[in-house]
Design an enzyme around this catalytic site. Structure first.
Site, PDB file in Angstrom:
ATOM      1  N   ARG A  70      -4.394 -28.532   0.576  1.00  3.16           N
ATOM      2  CA  ARG A  70      -4.259 -28.810  -0.858  1.00  3.16           C
ATOM      3  C   ARG A  70      -4.990 -30.088  -1.246  1.00  3.16           C
ATOM      4  O   ARG A  70      -5.702 -30.124  -2.255  1.00  3.16           O
ATOM      5  CB  ARG A  70      -2.787 -28.874  -1.267  1.00  3.16           C
ATOM      6  CG  ARG A  70      -2.103 -27.514  -1.218  1.00  3.16           C
ATOM      7  CD  ARG A  70      -0.654 -27.606  -1.607  1.00  3.16           C
ATOM      8  NE  ARG A  70       0.050 -28.484  -0.662  1.00  3.16           N
ATOM      9  CZ  ARG A  70       1.191 -29.105  -0.907  1.00  3.16           C
ATOM     10  NH1 ARG A  70       1.786 -28.964  -2.073  1.00  3.16           N
ATOM     11  NH2 ARG A  70       1.762 -29.849   0.006  1.00  3.16           N
ATOM     12  N   ASN A  88       1.404 -24.587  -2.498  1.00  2.00           N
ATOM     13  CA  ASN A  88       1.797 -23.724  -1.393  1.00  2.00           C
ATOM     14  C   ASN A  88       2.704 -22.621  -1.925  1.00  2.00           C
ATOM     15  O   ASN A  88       3.456 -22.831  -2.874  1.00  2.00           O
ATOM     16  CB  ASN A  88       2.566 -24.505  -0.327  1.00  2.00           C
ATOM     17  CG  ASN A  88       1.676 -25.404   0.488  1.00  2.00           C
ATOM     18  OD1 ASN A  88       0.475 -25.206   0.583  1.00  2.00           O
ATOM     19  ND2 ASN A  88       2.270 -26.423   1.098  1.00  2.00           N
TER      20      ASN A  88
END
Length: 92
Positions: free
Chosen positions: A19, A37
């Site tokens: 990320r 996520n």
């Protein structure tokens, strides 16, 4: 003018800095949206930007950071509200 894309990434993409990597890539390319996520182990992103920037962003999503192992990237156009910047969101 690019189309907003919803992107689902599977493989070893959680707990490997994926990320953060995508936030840096998005900021460098001028992409707006977010990354988070998913509880099933995938990463989901919403990306909006110019066509060439989106292409580069999707190419980066297939690579990921050094510890990641991307197995599949599925992107499809969506209509969503405009967003500012590119942020990392909580798990959904």
């Amino acid at each position: 003018m690019g189309a907003m894309q919803r992107v689902l990434v599977s493989g070893r993409v959680q707990q490997v800095g994926y990320r953060d990597y995508m936030v840096r890539k998005a900021q460098a390319l001028g992409i707006r949206g977010w990354v988070r996520n998913l509880t099933d182990g995938r990463v989901e992103m919403l990306a909006d930007g110019e066509d060439t920037a989106l292409d580069a962003f999707l190419a980066a999503s297939r690579e990921g950071p050094m510890l990641a192992r991307v197995e599949d990237v599925v992107a499809f156009p969506v209509e969503d509200r405009a967003v500012k910047g590119f942020t990392k969101r909580f798990t959904a």
